[in-house]
Design an enzyme around this catalytic site. Sequence first.
Site, PDB file in Angstrom:
ATOM      1  N   HIS A  24      -8.506   2.356   5.732  1.00 39.44           N
ATOM      2  CA  HIS A  24      -8.182   2.475   6.874  1.00 39.44           C
ATOM      3  C   HIS A  24      -7.582   3.896   7.210  1.00 39.44           C
ATOM      4  O   HIS A  24      -6.603   4.285   7.888  1.00 39.44           O
ATOM      5  CB  HIS A  24      -6.816   1.680   7.055  1.00 39.44           C
ATOM      6  CG  HIS A  24      -6.824   0.244   6.425  1.00 39.44           C
ATOM      7  ND1 HIS A  24      -7.847  -0.500   6.751  1.00 39.44           N
ATOM      8  CD2 HIS A  24      -5.877  -0.508   6.061  1.00 39.44           C
ATOM      9  CE1 HIS A  24      -7.912  -1.653   6.451  1.00 39.44           C
ATOM     10  NE2 HIS A  24      -6.630  -1.934   5.751  1.00 39.44           N
ATOM     11  N   HIS A  78       1.640 -11.483   1.580  1.00 42.21           N
ATOM     12  CA  HIS A  78       1.357 -10.841   2.629  1.00 42.21           C
ATOM     13  C   HIS A  78      -0.118 -11.175   2.942  1.00 42.21           C
ATOM     14  O   HIS A  78      -0.814 -11.484   2.059  1.00 42.21           O
ATOM     15  CB  HIS A  78       1.175  -9.378   2.015  1.00 42.21           C
ATOM     16  CG  HIS A  78       0.811  -8.233   2.808  1.00 42.21           C
ATOM     17  ND1 HIS A  78       0.881  -8.407   4.062  1.00 42.21           N
ATOM     18  CD2 HIS A  78       0.108  -7.032   2.619  1.00 42.21           C
ATOM     19  CE1 HIS A  78       0.535  -7.249   4.782  1.00 42.21           C
ATOM     20  NE2 HIS A  78       0.001  -6.405   3.840  1.00 42.21           N
ATOM     21  N   GLU A  80      -2.463  -9.676   4.738  1.00 44.96           N
ATOM     22  CA  GLU A  80      -3.525  -8.423   5.113  1.00 44.96           C
ATOM     23  C   GLU A  80      -4.736  -8.980   4.279  1.00 44.96           C
ATOM     24  O   GLU A  80      -4.770  -9.414   3.200  1.00 44.96           O
ATOM     25  CB  GLU A  80      -2.999  -7.181   4.733  1.00 44.96           C
ATOM     26  CG  GLU A  80      -3.983  -5.817   5.014  1.00 44.96           C
ATOM     27  CD  GLU A  80      -3.419  -4.508   4.979  1.00 44.96           C
ATOM     28  OE1 GLU A  80      -4.185  -3.729   5.490  1.00 44.96           O
ATOM     29  OE2 GLU A  80      -2.135  -4.325   4.193  1.00 44.96           O
ATOM     30  N   ASP A  82      -6.968  -7.530   2.323  1.00 37.86           N
ATOM     31  CA  ASP A  82      -7.301  -7.069   1.090  1.00 37.86           C
ATOM     32  C   ASP A  82      -6.628  -8.284  -0.026  1.00 37.86           C
ATOM     33  O   ASP A  82      -6.823  -8.260  -1.220  1.00 37.86           O
ATOM     34  CB  ASP A  82      -7.010  -5.736   0.643  1.00 37.86           C
ATOM     35  CG  ASP A  82      -5.489  -5.548   1.202  1.00 37.86           C
ATOM     36  OD1 ASP A  82      -5.051  -6.057   2.005  1.00 37.86           O
ATOM     37  OD2 ASP A  82      -5.062  -4.591   0.604  1.00 37.86           O
ATOM     38  N   HIS A 145       4.638  -3.701   4.918  1.00 33.53           N
ATOM     39  CA  HIS A 145       4.295  -2.913   6.008  1.00 33.53           C
ATOM     40  C   HIS A 145       3.864  -3.978   7.377  1.00 33.53           C
ATOM     41  O   HIS A 145       3.288  -3.396   8.166  1.00 33.53           O
ATOM     42  CB  HIS A 145       3.500  -1.822   5.860  1.00 33.53           C
ATOM     43  CG  HIS A 145       2.125  -2.323   5.451  1.00 33.53           C
ATOM     44  ND1 HIS A 145       1.071  -1.633   5.721  1.00 33.53           N
ATOM     45  CD2 HIS A 145       1.578  -3.048   4.331  1.00 33.53           C
ATOM     46  CE1 HIS A 145      -0.119  -2.311   5.208  1.00 33.53           C
ATOM     47  NE2 HIS A 145       0.403  -2.845   4.102  1.00 33.53           N
ATOM     48  N   ASP A 164       3.235  -5.100  -1.413  1.00 27.39           N
ATOM     49  CA  ASP A 164       2.736  -3.769  -1.136  1.00 27.39           C
ATOM     50  C   ASP A 164       3.739  -2.730  -1.263  1.00 27.39           C
ATOM     51  O   ASP A 164       3.279  -1.324  -1.286  1.00 27.39           O
ATOM     52  CB  ASP A 164       2.019  -3.788   0.402  1.00 27.39           C
ATOM     53  CG  ASP A 164       0.489  -3.994   0.577  1.00 27.39           C
ATOM     54  OD1 ASP A 164      -0.123  -4.278  -0.426  1.00 27.39           O
ATOM     55  OD2 ASP A 164       0.049  -4.119   1.699  1.00 27.39           O
ATOM     56  N   TYR A 192       0.733   6.859  -1.899  1.00 29.49           N
ATOM     57  CA  TYR A 192       0.568   5.589  -1.236  1.00 29.49           C
ATOM     58  C   TYR A 192       1.729   5.544  -0.127  1.00 29.49           C
ATOM     59  O   TYR A 192       1.614   4.960   0.803  1.00 29.49           O
ATOM     60  CB  TYR A 192       0.940   4.748  -2.292  1.00 29.49           C
ATOM     61  CG  TYR A 192       0.598   3.237  -1.824  1.00 29.49           C
ATOM     62  CD1 TYR A 192      -0.356   2.398  -1.958  1.00 29.49           C
ATOM     63  CD2 TYR A 192       1.668   2.230  -1.356  1.00 29.49           C
ATOM     64  CE1 TYR A 192      -0.418   0.890  -1.718  1.00 29.49           C
ATOM     65  CE2 TYR A 192       1.744   1.028  -1.244  1.00 29.49           C
ATOM     66  CZ  TYR A 192       0.638   0.536  -1.389  1.00 29.49           C
ATOM     67  OH  TYR A 192       0.597  -0.932  -1.055  1.00 29.49           O
ATOM     68  N   HIS A 225      -1.006  -3.668  -5.539  1.00 30.52           N
ATOM     69  CA  HIS A 225      -2.041  -2.569  -5.876  1.00 30.52           C
ATOM     70  C   HIS A 225      -1.581  -1.770  -6.963  1.00 30.52           C
ATOM     71  O   HIS A 225      -0.604  -1.311  -7.129  1.00 30.52           O
ATOM     72  CB  HIS A 225      -2.305  -1.580  -4.467  1.00 30.52           C
ATOM     73  CG  HIS A 225      -2.802  -2.227  -3.427  1.00 30.52           C
ATOM     74  ND1 HIS A 225      -4.285  -2.678  -3.342  1.00 30.52           N
ATOM     75  CD2 HIS A 225      -2.285  -2.565  -2.482  1.00 30.52           C
ATOM     76  CE1 HIS A 225      -4.363  -3.187  -2.137  1.00 30.52           C
ATOM     77  NE2 HIS A 225      -3.297  -3.250  -1.374  1.00 30.52           N
TER      78      HIS A 225
END
Length: 406
Positions: A24, A78, A80, A82, A145, A164, A192, A225
């Site tokens: 992104h 989460h 998102e 990924d 986030h 995250d 990050y 991550h």
Amino acid sequence: MQPVEIKKNIYWVGALDWNIRDFHGYSTPRGTTYNAYLVIDEKVTLFDTVKKPFKNELIESIRKIIDPKRIDYLVVNHVEMDHSGSIPEMVELIGPEKVFCSQMGKKALLDHFNRADWPFEVVETGRNLSLGKRSVSFVETRMLHWPDSMISYIPEEKLLISSDAFGQHWATSQRFDDEVDAAELFSQAAKYYANILLLFSPLVQKLIAKVQEMGIEIDMIAPDHGLIWRSVPMKIVEAYVKWSRQESTKKAVIIYDTMWQATEAMAGAVGEGLKLEGVDFEMLNVKLNHRSDIMTKILDSRAIILGSPTINNGMMPGMADILCYMKGLRPTGKVGAAFGSYGWSGEAVKFLTEALRDMNIEVAGEGIRVKFTPTKEDLDKCVELGRQIGRSVIAMGSEAVSAVNV
């Protein structure tokens, strides 16, 4: 990758993405990981999944431990993609009794996958779920986030599965913080934070205060991550406290673009002035430094100084790019100024100065415009601008010390 036991009967079963280079707009030259965690208990529970192209790696890792069909619960911290991209295939494969998520998580999963038939169970902060010998406590972390975000805490193991938060985009064959270079690890963690969580800093402070209020004991943090924090988990929490306060050092960044090196010469002179006042600086040419690396440098800098030639009655495209990106991430507590060369119209400095003000960055000196090539007198003015900014940087540091000593 082989699954990795991170605590007794708790496994990392994620995937490594060695080849991703852009996330992104955030540069990921060292790849990333998509971490998922499997808890073997009376109720076998999978925390998060992986990006869709890596679903087979997730499944094979699980199969090395247990038949995936024996998984009872799926926890979605989460939504998102990924982390949720392989959820449809995993739900189909394992047939979970329940899919736990936040209220906003359920909404997002329905929006993504349109599967109202999944066995959703919505959880809120304070909800405790028994797995058998272990339990899970959920804490919603809205806008850290995404609106759906939450974290999961296993008190019997003092294990925080942090979604995250506390992550890094860094693919390694190692899984733990004490297996890699500490300086590189914290550098990746800072990048990050600067590029993903900086604008949510007030919420980060509230979350850390909430966790402290709840008396949560942590001896391991497992993010979605990067590396797992097992040797110094509280050091990354302390770093988040510092970064969320946007505490800065006696340092400046000079972010610029140049056509024929006139603006670059001005940048060097501004830097000379900063150094005369005892302020360290870095010159960051936007053609040579990625926007996400520039944001990382901004994280602990006290001054942001912008330089651009004028082109087509505006600033250089590379400067417009970093300013758009920076504005969205909302750095605070900075001073700045602008400079640049021009041929006949010279609007760039005005636009750069306006951009600083739009971001609530205090303008510490009047912008300097130079027609074509700077003369010695022009460069002397740039040195003086650097000194002026340097004095503001020193004064800000003195104010911060005084506030601490009150």
